[in-house]
Design a protein around this motif. Structure first.
Motif: not given
Length: 108
Positions: A34-35, A61-63, A81, A94-95
């Protein structure tokens, strides 16, 4: 005989970009935390003169959101970001991972 075996092996090997793409697909499809927490050592030089030297601690973070604590700014946490250089791992994160995972083909 040995040379012909080496040549046969070299010619039967997949192209380098196929190997690279396969590595990215495998990395994208694998489990990711997750991170990720990592440190950066920052040095900006020109010739023999050093202009900047610093250390930064990053929680990514993975987001796609990162918390950066940089010595140049008294380690005050900054959220961003901005992904450059990004977590120390191979391939997309991430995405953007979805773009590297092969999709099942559906026939009409």
């Amino acid at each position: 005989m040995f040379v012909s075996l080496v040549m046969a092996a070299a010619l039967s090997a997949p192209p380098c970009w196929t190997i690279f793409d396969s590595a990215l697909q495998t990395s994208a499809a694998g489990l990711h935390p997750k991170y990720v927490t990592y440190d950066e050592s920052i040095a900006v030089t020109q010739g023999d003169r050093r202009y900047i030297q610093s250390t930064a601690f990053i929680d990514y973070r993975d987001d796609g959101i990162a918390r950066v604590r940089d010595a140049r700014f008294d380690f005050a946490p900054e959220l961003t970001r901005h992904e450059e250089p990004g977590p120390p791992e191979l391939g997309p994160y991430g995405a953007r991972r979805q773009g590297w995972i092969p999709q099942e083909e559906t026939l009409p």
